[in-house]
Write a protein that holds these residues in place. Structure first.
Motif, PDB file in Angstrom:
ATOM      1  N   TYR A  67       0.498  16.127   4.636  1.00  0.00           N
ATOM      2  CA  TYR A  67      -0.213  14.856   4.672  1.00  0.00           C
ATOM      3  C   TYR A  67      -0.840  15.491   5.315  1.00  0.00           C
ATOM      4  N   ARG A 100      -9.379   9.301  14.719  1.00  0.00           N
ATOM      5  CA  ARG A 100      -8.586   8.659  15.710  1.00  0.00           C
ATOM      6  C   ARG A 100      -8.870   8.493  17.192  1.00  0.00           C
ATOM      7  N   CYS A 150       2.409   1.238  10.155  1.00  0.00           N
ATOM      8  CA  CYS A 150       1.932   2.591   8.966  1.00  0.00           C
ATOM      9  C   CYS A 150       1.999   3.891  10.650  1.00  0.00           C
ATOM     10  N   ASP A 201       7.267   2.822  10.544  1.00  0.00           N
ATOM     11  CA  ASP A 201       6.513   2.776   9.539  1.00  0.00           C
ATOM     12  C   ASP A 201       8.476   2.967   9.020  1.00  0.00           C
ATOM     13  N   ASP A 225       9.028  -1.899   8.522  1.00  0.00           N
ATOM     14  CA  ASP A 225       8.248  -2.612   7.424  1.00  0.00           C
ATOM     15  C   ASP A 225       7.072  -3.391   8.030  1.00  0.00           C
ATOM     16  N   THR A 226       6.030  -2.973   8.203  1.00  0.00           N
ATOM     17  CA  THR A 226       4.890  -4.021   9.136  1.00  0.00           C
ATOM     18  C   THR A 226       4.961  -5.564   8.433  1.00  0.00           C
ATOM     19  N   ALA A 282      -3.714   3.003  11.814  1.00  0.00           N
ATOM     20  CA  ALA A 282      -4.909   3.613  11.094  1.00  0.00           C
ATOM     21  C   ALA A 282      -4.349   3.945  10.282  1.00  0.00           C
TER      22      ALA A 282
HETATM   23  C1  LIG Z   1      -2.033   6.859   5.176  1.00  0.00           C
HETATM   24  S1  LIG Z   1      -0.106   6.918   6.428  1.00  0.00           S
HETATM   25  C2  LIG Z   1      -0.839   6.506   7.547  1.00  0.00           C
HETATM   26  C3  LIG Z   1      -0.599   7.296   8.371  1.00  0.00           C
HETATM   27  C4  LIG Z   1      -0.723   7.745  10.232  1.00  0.00           C
HETATM   28  N1  LIG Z   1      -0.938   5.728  10.127  1.00  0.00           N
HETATM   29  C5  LIG Z   1      -2.399   8.282  10.090  1.00  0.00           C
HETATM   30  O1  LIG Z   1      -3.157   7.892  10.402  1.00  0.00           O
HETATM   31  O2  LIG Z   1      -2.631   9.109   9.569  1.00  0.00           O
HETATM   32  C6  LIG Z   1      -0.067   4.805   5.629  1.00  0.00           C
HETATM   33  C7  LIG Z   1       1.900   5.088   5.757  1.00  0.00           C
HETATM   34  O3  LIG Z   1       1.944   3.365   6.036  1.00  0.00           O
HETATM   35  C8  LIG Z   1       3.402   3.318   5.266  1.00  0.00           C
HETATM   36  N2  LIG Z   1       3.271   2.079   4.809  1.00  0.00           N
HETATM   37  C9  LIG Z   1       2.489   1.386   3.758  1.00  0.00           C
HETATM   38  N3  LIG Z   1       3.283   0.216   3.407  1.00  0.00           N
HETATM   39  C10 LIG Z   1       4.213  -0.066   4.616  1.00  0.00           C
HETATM   40  C11 LIG Z   1       4.912  -1.048   5.707  1.00  0.00           C
HETATM   41  N4  LIG Z   1       5.290  -2.613   4.550  1.00  0.00           N
HETATM   42  N5  LIG Z   1       6.116  -1.063   6.719  1.00  0.00           N
HETATM   43  C12 LIG Z   1       6.158   0.169   7.139  1.00  0.00           C
HETATM   44  N6  LIG Z   1       5.238   0.981   6.776  1.00  0.00           N
HETATM   45  C13 LIG Z   1       4.401   1.272   6.539  1.00  0.00           C
HETATM   46  C14 LIG Z   1       3.219   4.130   4.502  1.00  0.00           C
HETATM   47  O4  LIG Z   1       4.382   4.961   4.229  1.00  0.00           O
HETATM   48  C15 LIG Z   1       2.364   5.867   4.930  1.00  0.00           C
HETATM   49  O5  LIG Z   1       3.157   6.499   6.028  1.00  0.00           O
END
Ligand SMILES: C[S@@+](CC[C@H](N)C(=O)[O-])C[C@H]1O[C@@H](n2cnc3c(N)ncnc32)[C@H](O)[C@@H]1O
Length: 245
Positions: free
Chosen positions: A28, A44, A65, A86, A112-113, A129
């Motif tokens: 990632y 960021r 997240c 997350d 979970d968000t 983000a």
């Molecule tokens: C694109 S990544 C962003 C990660 C980090 N914030 C960054 O800036 O790189 C999106 C993240 O959102 C998380 N995510 C998506 N839906 C979610 C939810 N309902 N609850 C918690 N995490 C969630 C995914 O597991 C993933 O790690």
């Protein structure tokens, strides 16, 4: 390998999103730096500056997240007391490894968000983000972020957006629609991992336009909601405040 997350009328399928991030977790950070040519780090950093602007005390921040923790860690290094959440264990494992190498002022936990395990008003600030676009119902996520900040507390959302300038807009759409999915097939030809590269443009193109997202923030009960376009509007930083009264 899992299926590319499909969208219903509300948003992407949560289980498929979690499985996709579990699969891409080892790559990632590298993928992010490459696809954004390192600009994601600057976005960021800018977010951290906005969070800290005009604040003269130690802030308690929730970063939802949080993924591999880049924003949470940047906030902690800047002197905030941070909790990163997350729902994908594999992404959080990466975050925890990075934390051990960087700072102790951040705690990561699975949540979970859309159902944050915190009391009302526990935080000064909530941030996200490049995450809200992936939450099944962003309105529910925003409402819970608002709930867990104090009255007068702020919610920040850093997210991709569609540039509107005449030169950059069409070039960006072409890159997103045509180049990125092909790049994925070249980088991951033997597996179906390239589906993450199909999902990324689809999720960005489906995401509300800036003014519409500001309205979603207002609907979630945030006042003074506004956005700031970053790098020709390829990303935007949104900010809103929980009312005091
Ligand atoms: C694109 S990544 C962003 C990660 C980090 N914030 C960054 O800036 O790189 C999106 C993240 O959102 C998380 N995510 C998506 N839906 C979610 C939810 N309902 N609850 C918690 N995490 C969630 C995914 O597991 C993933 O790690």
């Amino acid at each position: 390998m899992t299926e590319k997350p499909r969208f219903d009328e509300v948003g992407p399928n949560a289980n498929a999103v979690r499985a996709m991030f579990a699969d891409v977790a080892p790559r990632y950070d590298r993928m992010n730096r490459t696809l954004s040519a390192g600009v994601d780090v600057l976005w960021r950093r800018h977010t951290v500056r906005r969070v800290l602007a005009g604040q003269n005390r130690r802030l308690r921040v929730l970063d939802v997240c949080s993924g591999t923790g880049d924003l949470a860690l940047a906030l902690a290094r800047a002197g905030c007391d941070v909790v990163g959440t997350d729902f994908c264990a594999e992404m959080l494992e990466r975050a925890m490894t990075k934390r051990r190498e960087a700072t102790n002022d951040v705690r990561f936990l699975a949540a979970d968000t859309q159902r944050l395990p915190f009391d009302d008003g526990e935080f000064d600030v909530a941030t996200v983000a490049f995450g809200i676009r992936n939450v099944h119902d962003p309105r529910v996520g925003l409402a819970d972020m608002r709930r867990v900040v104090k009255p007068g507390g702020r919610v920040f959302v850093l997210e991709f957006s569609k540039p509107k300038t005449r030169l950059v807009g069409p070039a960006y759409l072409w890159y997103f629609r045509k180049v990125l999915p092909r790049l994925g097939r070249i980088l991951a030809p033997a597996t179906r991992r390239h589906e993450a590269y199909d999902y990324l443009p689809e999720s960005v193109l489906r995401f509300p336009e800036r003014e519409e997202f500001v309205r979603l923030m207002q609907d979630a009960g945030l006042e003074d909601a506004r956005f700031e376009p970053l790098t020709f509007g390829i990303a935007s930083l949104y900010e809103g405040r929980k009312p005091i009264g």
